[in-house]
Design a protein around this motif. Structure first.
Motif, PDB file in Angstrom:
ATOM      1  N   ILE A 116       0.855  -1.186   0.000  1.00 43.85           N
ATOM      2  CA  ILE A 116       0.000   0.000   0.000  1.00 43.85           C
ATOM      3  C   ILE A 116       0.890   1.235   0.000  1.00 43.85           C
ATOM      4  O   ILE A 116       1.615   1.492   0.960  1.00 43.85           O
ATOM      5  CB  ILE A 116      -0.948   0.035   1.210  1.00 43.85           C
ATOM      6  CG1 ILE A 116      -1.818  -1.220   1.256  1.00 43.85           C
ATOM      7  CG2 ILE A 116      -1.815   1.283   1.160  1.00 43.85           C
ATOM      8  CD1 ILE A 116      -2.793  -1.233   2.410  1.00 43.85           C
ATOM      9  N   LYS A 117       0.869   1.967  -1.092  1.00 45.36           N
ATOM     10  CA  LYS A 117       1.679   3.174  -1.200  1.00 45.36           C
ATOM     11  C   LYS A 117       1.075   4.277  -0.323  1.00 45.36           C
ATOM     12  O   LYS A 117      -0.085   4.231   0.065  1.00 45.36           O
ATOM     13  CB  LYS A 117       1.740   3.639  -2.651  1.00 45.36           C
ATOM     14  CG  LYS A 117       2.242   2.584  -3.623  1.00 45.36           C
ATOM     15  CD  LYS A 117       3.680   2.234  -3.381  1.00 45.36           C
ATOM     16  CE  LYS A 117       4.198   1.233  -4.384  1.00 45.36           C
ATOM     17  NZ  LYS A 117       5.627   0.897  -4.164  1.00 45.36           N
ATOM     18  N   GLY A 118       1.864   5.272  -0.039  1.00 42.08           N
ATOM     19  CA  GLY A 118       1.381   6.417   0.728  1.00 42.08           C
ATOM     20  C   GLY A 118       1.308   6.174   2.224  1.00 42.08           C
ATOM     21  O   GLY A 118       0.961   7.078   2.983  1.00 42.08           O
ATOM     22  N   LEU A 119       1.619   4.955   2.669  1.00 49.16           N
ATOM     23  CA  LEU A 119       1.625   4.633   4.092  1.00 49.16           C
ATOM     24  C   LEU A 119       3.022   4.186   4.491  1.00 49.16           C
ATOM     25  O   LEU A 119       3.660   3.421   3.760  1.00 49.16           O
ATOM     26  CB  LEU A 119       0.646   3.511   4.418  1.00 49.16           C
ATOM     27  CG  LEU A 119      -0.843   3.821   4.318  1.00 49.16           C
ATOM     28  CD1 LEU A 119      -1.640   2.554   4.595  1.00 49.16           C
ATOM     29  CD2 LEU A 119      -1.244   4.919   5.290  1.00 49.16           C
ATOM     30  N   LYS A 120       3.499   4.625   5.619  1.00 43.11           N
ATOM     31  CA  LYS A 120       4.787   4.154   6.117  1.00 43.11           C
ATOM     32  C   LYS A 120       4.532   2.898   6.939  1.00 43.11           C
ATOM     33  O   LYS A 120       4.006   2.957   8.042  1.00 43.11           O
ATOM     34  CB  LYS A 120       5.472   5.223   6.966  1.00 43.11           C
ATOM     35  CG  LYS A 120       6.848   4.790   7.467  1.00 43.11           C
ATOM     36  CD  LYS A 120       7.571   5.909   8.158  1.00 43.11           C
ATOM     37  CE  LYS A 120       8.898   5.451   8.738  1.00 43.11           C
ATOM     38  NZ  LYS A 120       9.783   4.820   7.752  1.00 43.11           N
ATOM     39  N   ALA A 121       4.876   1.768   6.371  1.00 45.18           N
ATOM     40  CA  ALA A 121       4.660   0.502   7.063  1.00 45.18           C
ATOM     41  C   ALA A 121       5.537   0.433   8.311  1.00 45.18           C
ATOM     42  O   ALA A 121       6.673   0.911   8.299  1.00 45.18           O
ATOM     43  CB  ALA A 121       4.978  -0.662   6.130  1.00 45.18           C
ATOM     44  N   PRO A 122       5.027  -0.135   9.374  1.00 42.57           N
ATOM     45  CA  PRO A 122       5.823  -0.219  10.614  1.00 42.57           C
ATOM     46  C   PRO A 122       7.010  -1.151  10.429  1.00 42.57           C
ATOM     47  O   PRO A 122       6.946  -2.130   9.687  1.00 42.57           O
ATOM     48  CB  PRO A 122       4.824  -0.777  11.628  1.00 42.57           C
ATOM     49  CG  PRO A 122       3.808  -1.505  10.813  1.00 42.57           C
ATOM     50  CD  PRO A 122       3.701  -0.750   9.530  1.00 42.57           C
ATOM     51  N   GLU A 123       8.104  -0.833  11.101  1.00 43.78           N
ATOM     52  CA  GLU A 123       9.263  -1.713  11.077  1.00 43.78           C
ATOM     53  C   GLU A 123       9.047  -2.829  12.098  1.00 43.78           C
ATOM     54  O   GLU A 123       8.760  -2.573  13.262  1.00 43.78           O
ATOM     55  CB  GLU A 123      10.534  -0.926  11.397  1.00 43.78           C
ATOM     56  CG  GLU A 123      10.904   0.095  10.336  1.00 43.78           C
ATOM     57  CD  GLU A 123      12.240   0.753  10.599  1.00 43.78           C
ATOM     58  OE1 GLU A 123      12.942   0.301  11.539  1.00 43.78           O
ATOM     59  OE2 GLU A 123      12.590   1.708   9.884  1.00 43.78           O
ATOM     60  N   LEU A 124       9.176  -4.052  11.640  1.00 44.38           N
ATOM     61  CA  LEU A 124       8.960  -5.206  12.492  1.00 44.38           C
ATOM     62  C   LEU A 124      10.294  -5.731  12.995  1.00 44.38           C
ATOM     63  O   LEU A 124      11.243  -5.882  12.208  1.00 44.38           O
ATOM     64  CB  LEU A 124       8.231  -6.314  11.724  1.00 44.38           C
ATOM     65  CG  LEU A 124       6.946  -5.912  10.991  1.00 44.38           C
ATOM     66  CD1 LEU A 124       6.333  -7.142  10.321  1.00 44.38           C
ATOM     67  CD2 LEU A 124       5.956  -5.270  11.940  1.00 44.38           C
ATOM     68  N   ASP A 125      10.363  -6.002  14.285  1.00 49.87           N
ATOM     69  CA  ASP A 125      11.603  -6.589  14.784  1.00 49.87           C
ATOM     70  C   ASP A 125      11.679  -8.051  14.357  1.00 49.87           C
ATOM     71  O   ASP A 125      10.736  -8.617  13.782  1.00 49.87           O
ATOM     72  CB  ASP A 125      11.709  -6.442  16.307  1.00 49.87           C
ATOM     73  CG  ASP A 125      10.588  -7.137  17.066  1.00 49.87           C
ATOM     74  OD1 ASP A 125      10.079  -8.173  16.585  1.00 49.87           O
ATOM     75  OD2 ASP A 125      10.212  -6.642  18.139  1.00 49.87           O
ATOM     76  N   ALA A 126      12.817  -8.670  14.613  1.00 51.20           N
ATOM     77  CA  ALA A 126      13.066 -10.024  14.118  1.00 51.20           C
ATOM     78  C   ALA A 126      12.033 -11.016  14.619  1.00 51.20           C
ATOM     79  O   ALA A 126      11.609 -11.920  13.884  1.00 51.20           O
ATOM     80  CB  ALA A 126      14.474 -10.467  14.519  1.00 51.20           C
ATOM     81  N   ALA A 127      11.584 -10.850  15.873  1.00 50.07           N
ATOM     82  CA  ALA A 127      10.624 -11.798  16.446  1.00 50.07           C
ATOM     83  C   ALA A 127       9.276 -11.705  15.730  1.00 50.07           C
ATOM     84  O   ALA A 127       8.657 -12.726  15.405  1.00 50.07           O
ATOM     85  CB  ALA A 127      10.458 -11.532  17.937  1.00 50.07           C
ATOM     86  N   VAL A 128       8.812 -10.469  15.456  1.00 53.66           N
ATOM     87  CA  VAL A 128       7.533 -10.299  14.773  1.00 53.66           C
ATOM     88  C   VAL A 128       7.655 -10.739  13.318  1.00 53.66           C
ATOM     89  O   VAL A 128       6.729 -11.351  12.757  1.00 53.66           O
ATOM     90  CB  VAL A 128       7.048  -8.836  14.871  1.00 53.66           C
ATOM     91  CG1 VAL A 128       5.749  -8.645  14.099  1.00 53.66           C
ATOM     92  CG2 VAL A 128       6.854  -8.438  16.326  1.00 53.66           C
ATOM     93  N   GLN A 129       8.799 -10.455  12.670  1.00 52.85           N
ATOM     94  CA  GLN A 129       9.011 -10.924  11.297  1.00 52.85           C
ATOM     95  C   GLN A 129       8.892 -12.444  11.213  1.00 52.85           C
ATOM     96  O   GLN A 129       8.278 -12.986  10.292  1.00 52.85           O
ATOM     97  CB  GLN A 129      10.392 -10.496  10.792  1.00 52.85           C
ATOM     98  CG  GLN A 129      10.439  -9.115  10.190  1.00 52.85           C
ATOM     99  CD  GLN A 129      11.752  -8.865   9.463  1.00 52.85           C
ATOM    100  OE1 GLN A 129      12.632  -9.723   9.412  1.00 52.85           O
ATOM    101  NE2 GLN A 129      11.889  -7.674   8.904  1.00 52.85           N
ATOM    102  N   LYS A 130       9.470 -13.115  12.197  1.00 51.18           N
ATOM    103  CA  LYS A 130       9.415 -14.585  12.202  1.00 51.18           C
ATOM    104  C   LYS A 130       7.983 -15.068  12.311  1.00 51.18           C
ATOM    105  O   LYS A 130       7.559 -16.008  11.620  1.00 51.18           O
ATOM    106  CB  LYS A 130      10.264 -15.113  13.366  1.00 51.18           C
ATOM    107  CG  LYS A 130      10.397 -16.626  13.399  1.00 51.18           C
ATOM    108  CD  LYS A 130      11.344 -17.060  14.515  1.00 51.18           C
ATOM    109  CE  LYS A 130      11.478 -18.586  14.546  1.00 51.18           C
ATOM    110  NZ  LYS A 130      12.400 -19.016  15.629  1.00 51.18           N
TER     111      LYS A 130
END
Length: 776
Positions: free
Chosen positions: A48-62
């Motif tokens: 989705i353009k126009g939105l700054k997606a949250p940065e996910l830490d390694a645990a949430v990415q997993k």
């Protein structure tokens, strides 16, 4: 431009747009991976353009990876907790549980033939994810047929757009400068009324560009960039693959879900939506984020060239960062799939750049078939000189026999391949020709040999006296040619006695052998893809023409004449490569920001460039998909002042969280790069001085501008771009006056290459007076 009031399309206006058109016939596309397999849903990744997606830490990415992989196998699995949203704008909106505090935003589609598909729109904090799912619709644009997100939470449409200051009373840039109308934007391109009003209210090209990042869809961003530079509407539609309506009977049995899935298959939708085909591809998308997006999202124009077919050589041009290499990588994979029994050669100017291509190909598709030798099926990635060496070994004794076509007599066994500039100084010293000092220089003889004698296969004096010398700035009468030929004979005699050939000679002999015997022994290949074509020599082009068996999709060449930093201008038709009618240009920059792009292009002002078809090549029409800070400069009294300023910058960048390996200091020569490295070391900043175009560790790097070719960094400092350093005095002193202009073009190109390595931040430093190449 600060917009104080935003607005949206009324429901009635949206329904009117839906009624105007059906989806275009460009929807015919590859089927989803799991079509017909109801038990395993398809999952598309979206951006989705126009939105700054949250940065996910390694645990949430997993946990995110685990969630999507489980969803791909069975959407009813325990723990997913997929549920519809109450009062959602789109009945297909869903959320799923990634962790206690994070929610996946999804849109679910069930087709008439029983296939279920989810569009994954990111993992967001609980409340933010719920709000996103409630306020976004995913639908097919009724005008252009491209899938798009629509935000229904924006305020209602006011009677006018309000701006800070006097802008409200100003005239529309798009209307007055480029003659676009509201109907052009809405009825022809497919913008909603709100977006069209915003674009038409902008009073300058910069204001149009400032709006781009706020659009929620990739097609809108790309169309707005094209509008800002005044591209014709038909060109924009062609680039976005906006076609005509399909036959009426094609839509009779389609459900609304079917229609939206067709819109998701539109070539322009693939800039924003892509099927997740494996666990590995999912992991790469998540872990690499935007830096890896080129592997996933292709512009329709890039896709057209990656998948297209031509009855002969094709040439793709474009500025630095426009995605030429990306097209080559996707095309190599495509050709290996459709012509599985053939060798697809992917080559470029240097071994280091070829290694980068091989690494990027593996990152694009670890399962891509790799060939390890000419004649073996798969994708063979090698530098052009490596390929010529492979042909020399394959030819065996035939290589010496083929050398007679180049030298007039057979050479002996080759014990070593030498640089193209080796041997000329000693040949000149031995012969001491009666020539002006401007000509009696190794640099002149090297280029005369590369550009005239070797490609024309001149082996005798009489042949040299009559051979044409197109593109050579220095005129030679018969007497001068006599003297030049004496040096050439001495050069060749010395090389034969030492058992050496130059890299260019090896390529020329390999081409002669391929012409004679290549087909019979199965060394010729079906497809050759060339990156950085502007830097190849005539002998290289003769070799590649001989390597590729003539036919459909034989040669595909990516080049940018503005990045020619080696050798002299080459016209491909002189070497049997005719491209009439099969040439296209990319203009959208994906690497650097609009601000950095303008700075880099400004360096080229004042130079006149010609492409490989001998046509003039300007810089108009280029634009960037990204915005950023304006490049900055620093004038110091000496090296120490420059280094201190750079040290302060690098320290602040690292404190901001910039990855150290994403910072580079570029200099004109290795000596200047070493000076920057040593000076920064004294300030406690340790840099790696790299001499090959490959990443090296996790520290900032110092390197030459030449070495930086093919690389990119988040932050770039151009060190000591001072008068007397660029253009390099030694680069001009060794050339006759007639060749100074072309040498200056290469110096401009080198500075352009260096400036265009910066993704986000560009800084230029100098001592005393700046380089004249920086002056407008």
């Amino acid at each position: 431009m600060a917009i104080l009031t935003r607005f949206n399309v009324s429901p009635s206006a949206l329904e009117q747009r839906r009624a105007r058109s059906d989806l275009p016939d460009t929807m015919a596309a590859q089927p989803p991976p799991n079509e017909g397999a109801r038990a395993m849903p398809n999952v598309l990744w979206s951006d989705i353009k126009g939105l700054k997606a949250p940065e996910l830490d390694a645990a949430v990415q997993k946990r995110e990876i685990a969630f999507i992989n489980k969803l791909r196998k069975d959407d009813t699995a325990d723990g997913l907790r997929i549920k519809p949203m109450t009062d959602a704008a789109d009945p297909r909106a869903r959320t799923g549980r990634v962790t206690q505090g994070w929610r996946a935003v999804l849109f679910r589609f069930d087709t008439s033939d029983g296939v279920r598909t989810y569009v994954y729109a990111g993992t967001w904090p609980h409340d933010e994810g719920n709000m996103l799912a409630k306020t976004r619709r995913l639908e097919g644009n009724p005008v252009n047929g491209i899938a798009e997100f629509v935000d229904v939470s924006l305020p209602a449409l006011p009677t006018q757009v309000l701006y800070e200051g006097p802008a409200a009373a100003s005239v529309s840039y798009l209307e007055t400068e480029h003659n676009y109308s509201s109907a052009d934007l809405t009825d022809v391109l497919g913008f909603d009324e709100r977006s069209a009003r915003l674009l038409l209210a902008a009073t300058s090209g910069d204001e149009v560009l400032a709006l781009v990042d706020d659009f929620p869809n990739a097609w809108q961003q790309h169309a707005a960039l094209a509008l800002a530079v005044g591209d014709p509407l038909e060109k924009i539609r062609e680039e976005l693959a906006i076609g005509t309506r399909p036959a009426d009977d094609a839509d009779h049995d389609l459900t609304e879900d079917d229609r939206i899935l067709r819109a998701l298959a539109h070539p322009a939708a693939k800039m924003q939506f892509t099927y997740i085909e494996s666990d590995e591809s999912l992991q790469r998308i998540i872990e690499e984020g935007n830096l890896g997006a080129w592997r996933v999202f292709l512009h329709p124009e890039q896709q057209r060239y990656a998948m297209g077919h031509w009855n002969g050589p094709f040439r793709l041009t474009g500025g630095a960062g426009t995605g030429k290499t990306v097209v080559l990588l996707h095309r190599a994979r495509h050709l290996a799939e459709v012509d599985a029994g053939s060798t697809v050669v992917l080559t470029t100017f240097t071994r280091a750049l070829a290694e980068n291509l091989k690494s990027d190909l593996h990152a694009l598709d670890p399962s891509a078939p790799i060939s390890e030798a000419l004649g073996k099926p798969g994708i063979l990635v090698r530098g052009v000189d490596q390929l010529a060496t492979a042909v020399r070994f394959k030819a065996g004794d035939g290589f010496a026999a083929a050398s007679a076509a180049i030298f007039g007599t057979r050479c002996g066994k080759v014990s070593q391949v030498t640089s193209n500039d080796d041997g000329w100084a000693s040949a000149l010293a031995a012969v001491a020709p009666s020539l002006p000092d401007s000509i009696a220089h190794p640099a002149f003889f090297e280029q005369e040999y590369l550009q005239v004698i070797l490609p024309a296969r001149v082996s005798e004096a009489d042949e040299y006296f009559s051979v044409r010398r197109p593109g050579r700035g220095v005129a030679l009468d018969r007497q001068k040619r006599v003297e030049v030929w004496k040096v050439v004979e001495a050069y060749r005699a010395n090389a034969r006695q030492a058992g050496t050939v130059s890299w260019a000679e090896q390529a020329a002999i390999a081409a002669a052998w391929l012409d004679e015997a290549g087909s019979a022994v199965g060394v010729k290949v079906g497809h050759v893809l060339v990156d950085e074509g502007q830097d190849l020599s005539p002998a290289h082009w003769q070799f590649l023409r001989a390597l590729a068996a003539p036919g459909e999709d034989d040669l595909f060449i990516a080049e940018d004449t503005h990045q020619r930093i080696y050798g002299q201008h080459v016209v491909l038709a002189r070497y049997g490569i005719r491209i009439v009618g099969r040439s296209r240009r990319l203009t959208l920059n994906y690497r650097t920001t609009e601000q950095n792009l303008k700075y880099a292009l400004g360096v080229l002002d004042g130079g006149e460039y010609s492409d490989s078809e001998n046509e003039g090549e300007g810089t108009g029409g280029y634009r960037s998909a990204r915005r950023g800070p304006t490049p900055s400069s620093f004038a110091g009294a000496d090296d120490d002042a420059q280094v201190q300023h750079i040290a302060e910058l690098i320290t602040s960048w690292i404190d901001e969280g910039v990855e150290p390996a994403g910072i580079a200091v570029l200099a004109r020569t290795n000596d200047r790069a070493a000076a920057a490295r040593d000076g920064l070391n004294r300030h406690g900043i340790v840099l790696n001085h790299i001499k090959s175009a490959q990443r090296d560790g996790d520290r900032p790097v110092a390197l030459t501008m030449h070495t930086a070719k093919g690389m990119e960094f988040n932050r770039v400092v151009l060190f000591d771009v001072s008068d007397g350093v660029m253009p390099a005095a030694h680069a001009l002193q060794k050339l006759p006056p007639e060749e100074h202009e072309d040498a200056l073009l290469r110096e401009r190109s080198l500075l352009y290459v260096a400036a265009s390595r910066a993704r986000d931040v560009l800084v230029v430093t100098w001592k005393g007076e700046p380089s004249p190449l920086l002056q407008p």
